[in-house]
Design a protein around this motif. Structure first.
Motif, PDB file in Angstrom:
ATOM      1  N   LEU A 179       0.826  -1.214   0.000  1.00  0.00           N
ATOM      2  CA  LEU A 179       0.000   0.000   0.000  1.00  0.00           C
ATOM      3  C   LEU A 179       0.859   1.263   0.000  1.00  0.00           C
ATOM      4  CD1 LEU A 179      -2.892  -0.903   2.479  1.00  0.00           C
ATOM      5  CD2 LEU A 179      -2.866  -1.064  -0.013  1.00  0.00           C
ATOM      6  N   LYS A 180       2.018   1.194   0.672  1.00  0.00           N
ATOM      7  CA  LYS A 180       2.912   2.367   0.673  1.00  0.00           C
ATOM      8  C   LYS A 180       3.424   2.611  -0.742  1.00  0.00           C
ATOM      9  CE  LYS A 180       4.487   1.893   5.462  1.00  0.00           C
ATOM     10  NZ  LYS A 180       5.573   1.473   6.349  1.00  0.00           N
ATOM     11  N   LYS A 181       3.803   1.526  -1.407  1.00  0.00           N
ATOM     12  CA  LYS A 181       4.340   1.650  -2.779  1.00  0.00           C
ATOM     13  C   LYS A 181       3.320   2.264  -3.714  1.00  0.00           C
ATOM     14  CE  LYS A 181       8.233  -1.286  -3.150  1.00  0.00           C
ATOM     15  NZ  LYS A 181       8.123  -2.429  -2.190  1.00  0.00           N
ATOM     16  N   SER A 182       2.060   1.862  -3.550  1.00  0.00           N
ATOM     17  CA  SER A 182       1.045   2.389  -4.465  1.00  0.00           C
ATOM     18  C   SER A 182       0.521   3.752  -4.019  1.00  0.00           C
ATOM     19  CB  SER A 182      -0.110   1.394  -4.600  1.00  0.00           C
ATOM     20  OG  SER A 182      -0.725   1.220  -3.335  1.00  0.00           O
ATOM     21  N   GLY A 183       1.109   4.263  -2.923  1.00  0.00           N
ATOM     22  CA  GLY A 183       0.718   5.598  -2.469  1.00  0.00           C
ATOM     23  C   GLY A 183      -0.585   5.632  -1.702  1.00  0.00           C
ATOM     24  N   ARG A 184      -1.116   4.461  -1.362  1.00  0.00           N
ATOM     25  CA  ARG A 184      -2.404   4.457  -0.644  1.00  0.00           C
ATOM     26  C   ARG A 184      -2.214   4.565   0.875  1.00  0.00           C
ATOM     27  NH1 ARG A 184      -6.791   2.626  -3.670  1.00  0.00           N
ATOM     28  NH2 ARG A 184      -8.064   3.492  -1.999  1.00  0.00           N
ATOM     29  N   LEU A 185      -0.992   4.280   1.324  1.00  0.00           N
ATOM     30  CA  LEU A 185      -0.746   4.379   2.765  1.00  0.00           C
ATOM     31  C   LEU A 185       0.275   5.485   2.953  1.00  0.00           C
ATOM     32  CD1 LEU A 185      -1.646   2.861   5.313  1.00  0.00           C
ATOM     33  CD2 LEU A 185       0.331   1.377   5.048  1.00  0.00           C
ATOM     34  N   TYR A 186      -0.105   6.539   3.680  1.00  0.00           N
ATOM     35  CA  TYR A 186       0.782   7.693   3.758  1.00  0.00           C
ATOM     36  C   TYR A 186       1.067   8.086   5.208  1.00  0.00           C
ATOM     37  CZ  TYR A 186      -3.638  10.321   4.183  1.00  0.00           C
ATOM     38  OH  TYR A 186      -4.858  10.793   4.578  1.00  0.00           O
ATOM     39  N   PRO A 187       2.284   8.590   5.419  1.00  0.00           N
ATOM     40  CA  PRO A 187       2.694   8.922   6.788  1.00  0.00           C
ATOM     41  C   PRO A 187       2.102  10.246   7.250  1.00  0.00           C
ATOM     42  CG  PRO A 187       4.464   9.415   5.246  1.00  0.00           C
ATOM     43  CD  PRO A 187       3.355   8.836   4.420  1.00  0.00           C
ATOM     44  N   CYS A 188       1.740  10.287   8.508  1.00  0.00           N
ATOM     45  CA  CYS A 188       1.178  11.505   9.098  1.00  0.00           C
ATOM     46  C   CYS A 188       1.889  11.773  10.418  1.00  0.00           C
ATOM     47  CB  CYS A 188      -0.301  11.316   9.415  1.00  0.00           C
ATOM     48  SG  CYS A 188      -1.276  10.772   8.020  1.00  0.00           S
ATOM     49  N   ARG A 240      -1.931   6.527   7.415  1.00  0.00           N
ATOM     50  CA  ARG A 240      -3.347   6.511   7.046  1.00  0.00           C
ATOM     51  C   ARG A 240      -3.539   5.928   5.653  1.00  0.00           C
ATOM     52  NH1 ARG A 240      -7.000  10.030  10.051  1.00  0.00           N
ATOM     53  NH2 ARG A 240      -5.799  11.372  11.431  1.00  0.00           N
ATOM     54  N   PHE A 241      -4.695   5.323   5.491  1.00  0.00           N
ATOM     55  CA  PHE A 241      -5.051   4.774   4.186  1.00  0.00           C
ATOM     56  C   PHE A 241      -5.843   5.828   3.420  1.00  0.00           C
ATOM     57  CE2 PHE A 241      -8.134   2.491   1.469  1.00  0.00           C
ATOM     58  CZ  PHE A 241      -7.235   1.812   0.668  1.00  0.00           C
ATOM     59  N   LYS A 242      -5.422   6.061   2.174  1.00  0.00           N
ATOM     60  CA  LYS A 242      -6.108   7.068   1.360  1.00  0.00           C
ATOM     61  C   LYS A 242      -7.345   6.436   0.726  1.00  0.00           C
ATOM     62  CE  LYS A 242      -5.257  10.373  -2.273  1.00  0.00           C
ATOM     63  NZ  LYS A 242      -4.666  10.384  -3.593  1.00  0.00           N
ATOM     64  N   LEU A 243      -8.482   6.811   1.245  1.00  0.00           N
ATOM     65  CA  LEU A 243      -9.745   6.223   0.754  1.00  0.00           C
ATOM     66  C   LEU A 243     -10.044   6.705  -0.656  1.00  0.00           C
ATOM     67  CD1 LEU A 243     -12.012   6.717   3.914  1.00  0.00           C
ATOM     68  CD2 LEU A 243     -11.223   4.520   2.992  1.00  0.00           C
ATOM     69  N   SER A 244     -10.706   5.842  -1.430  1.00  0.00           N
ATOM     70  CA  SER A 244     -11.122   6.235  -2.777  1.00  0.00           C
ATOM     71  C   SER A 244     -12.221   7.288  -2.712  1.00  0.00           C
ATOM     72  CB  SER A 244     -11.708   5.033  -3.522  1.00  0.00           C
ATOM     73  OG  SER A 244     -10.787   3.992  -3.552  1.00  0.00           O
ATOM     74  N   HIS A 245     -12.365   8.011  -3.798  1.00  0.00           N
ATOM     75  CA  HIS A 245     -13.396   9.048  -3.841  1.00  0.00           C
ATOM     76  C   HIS A 245     -14.698   8.462  -4.403  1.00  0.00           C
ATOM     77  CE1 HIS A 245     -14.213  13.239  -3.234  1.00  0.00           C
ATOM     78  NE2 HIS A 245     -14.965  13.214  -4.321  1.00  0.00           N
ATOM     79  N   THR A 246     -15.160   7.413  -3.775  1.00  0.00           N
ATOM     80  CA  THR A 246     -16.356   6.725  -4.308  1.00  0.00           C
ATOM     81  C   THR A 246     -17.250   6.270  -3.162  1.00  0.00           C
ATOM     82  OG1 THR A 246     -15.145   4.659  -4.178  1.00  0.00           O
ATOM     83  CG2 THR A 246     -15.274   5.681  -6.357  1.00  0.00           C
ATOM     84  N   SER A 247     -18.383   5.710  -3.579  1.00  0.00           N
ATOM     85  CA  SER A 247     -19.232   5.001  -2.625  1.00  0.00           C
ATOM     86  C   SER A 247     -18.973   3.519  -2.827  1.00  0.00           C
ATOM     87  CB  SER A 247     -20.707   5.256  -2.923  1.00  0.00           C
ATOM     88  OG  SER A 247     -21.122   6.434  -2.325  1.00  0.00           O
ATOM     89  N   VAL A 248     -18.956   2.786  -1.733  1.00  0.00           N
ATOM     90  CA  VAL A 248     -18.795   1.341  -1.851  1.00  0.00           C
ATOM     91  C   VAL A 248     -20.166   0.723  -1.609  1.00  0.00           C
ATOM     92  CG1 VAL A 248     -17.733  -0.679  -0.805  1.00  0.00           C
ATOM     93  CG2 VAL A 248     -16.428   1.418  -1.044  1.00  0.00           C
TER      94      VAL A 248
END
Ligand code: GLU
Length: 443
Positions: free
Chosen positions: A86-95, A143-151
């Motif tokens: 997830l870090k590699k794909s940019g979905r998990l980012y440091p805060c 944190r996990f970067k949530l998609s801009h959608t509805s699931v």
């Protein structure tokens, strides 16, 4: 089908947990599936081995077994590997925000009439800023970067459900101390273990939206898993079931002497239109269906459960309880007493009435009757005809009948106002004890 029951060993199981465990187990057994017990124990501060052990014991008491068991703390390397993806794909980012900063931001947003969700400020942090902070000894949470959608999903109990991800804060998946949060570890496990059905409480609906997003980000197929959320249980007043009262903890119910079949049957029928029938999970599994569970919350009424417990005991054959009865208690005793107990352990008190010492009760007004009873007390051997013959003769000689005849005799012989049929109990008490009790009572 592969399902899991995933308690956190941070406390004891309560009836709400039991209901979820039963649902998962019954479905797995019905469909020839696999039932996994997973201990969500990554919160190492609150998780305790004693709780883990108690959970296993309580599940067994309910009549549940499992085809495999997993402890999340044994899988930390798997979570680290998945986090890297997830870090590699940019979905998990440091805060780096502190609790105080976050609280302040939330307050500001609320003042501006905006929902208090995380503003993703950390995404704007430059590499240099981050490196500098790290060099200064700060450690980030992730944190996990949530998609801009509805699931959306078709819920096995609630029907079509959706969660709007843009209205949620990006969830923290890794704490600053490096520990993983359940939101994340659960997805990694469900994915890697090939879980097909997630059946859990309605309190996890929002989690499902988030977790499906994480699941997809980790390469899972959105429709690989089915979800079903059971509406929460309330107490008999419709309020939330509180763990604090202890009254709804499995340990407590077990200690109080509730039969597992009564609890299981009651829980399985909760929220359905069916009448509860006491039964162990193995008996329920063949007909168990989630579609019978209604969308609205269900009341856990201790009184109703006790009534079912009583009904269950009332119908239990001697063979089912023989080994548990006090030494010397036979079938005639059980059949006489089973309709008079709310809890099995009361049979012990009734056995004391038969074979132990009691305090006979009597009113002075009944002394004459009791004296007449002593005089006419038949010789042994006694059987079920003894009581009617004896009381029939007493009715004729004293002119008493009904309650005025039977109640003083019962109170003198058993020390109780109510109880099992004396036709059966009298021969069990036997002449010697009966005579002693009547004599004591007659003053
Ligand atoms: N450990 C979570 C809980 O006890 C598990 C929920 C789930 O089934 O995913 O609520």
């Amino acid at each position: 089908m592969k399902v899991r029951f995933a308690p956190s060993p941070t406390g004891l199981l309560h009836v709400g947990n039991a209901r979820i465990a039963i649902a998962n187990w019954c479905l797995a057994r019905r469909h020839g599936g696999h039932f996994l017990l997973r201990l969500d124990d990554t919160d190492t501060e609150r998780s305790k081995p004693e709780y883990a052990q108690a959970i296993e014991e309580d599940l067994r008491w309910l009549g549940l077994d499992w085809d495999g068991m997993v402890r999340q703390t044994d899988r930390l390397a798997r979570y680290a590997a998945a986090a890297e993806v997830l870090k590699k794909s940019g979905r998990l980012y440091p805060c780096l925000e502190t609790e105080e900063e976050l609280a302040f931001k939330r307050e500001q947003r609320q003042k501006q009439g905006r929902p208090p969700i995380y503003d993703r400020a950390a995404l704007k942090m430059t590499k240099e800023q981050l490196d500098r902070a790290l060099a200064n000894g700060k450690s980030p949470h992730w944190r996990f970067k949530l998609s801009h959608t509805s699931v959306e999903w078709q819920d096995g109990v609630l029907g079509r459900r959706s969660v709007k991800l843009p209205s949620l804060s990006d969830p923290v998946l890794i704490r600053a101390d490096g520990s993983f949060l359940y939101t994340f570890t659960s997805v990694v496990d469900d994915l890697e273990m090939g879980i097909t059905d997630v059946i859990r409480g309605e309190d996890h609906v929002t989690n499902t939206g988030i977790q499906l997003d994480i699941f997809t980000a980790l390469g899972g197929k959105g429709d690989a898993m089915r979800f079903a959320h059971l509406p929460l249980l309330t107490d008999s007043d419709g309020g939330p079931l509180s763990k604090r009262t202890g009254a709804v903890g499995l340990r407590q119910l077990r200690r109080d002497g509730i039969e597992p079949a009564a609890l299981v049957g009651y829980l399985a029928a909760l929220g359905t239109s069916g009448d509860p029938v006491a039964a162990m999970p193995a008996e329920l599994a063949p007909g168990y269906e989630l579609s019978r569970v209604s969308h609205s919350s269900a009341r856990f009424d201790l009184k109703q459960m006790l009534a079912l417990n009583r009904k269950h005991l009332h119908g239990l054959p001697f063979a089912a309880v023989q080994a548990l009865l006090p030494e010397g208690a036979g079938e005639d005793f059980w059949l006489a007493v089973r309709g008079n107990v709310d809890l099995f352990r009361e049979t012990r008190d009734w056995w004391d009435v038969v074979a132990g010492t009691i305090v006979p009760l009597a009113d002075a007004a009944d002394h004459d009757l009791l004296r007449a009873a002593i005089e006419t007390l038949p010789e042994e051997p006694w059987d079920e005809a003894t009581w009617p013959a004896w009381t029939g003769a007493l009715a004729a000689s004293t002119g008493r009948k009904g309650r005025t005849l039977y109640l003083p005799l019962r109170r003198a012989l058993t020390g109780e106002d109510h109880g099992p049929d004396l036709k059966v109990f009298l021969p069990l008490i036997g002449r010697e004890r009966a005579l002693k009790r009547l004599t004591l009572a007659a003053g």
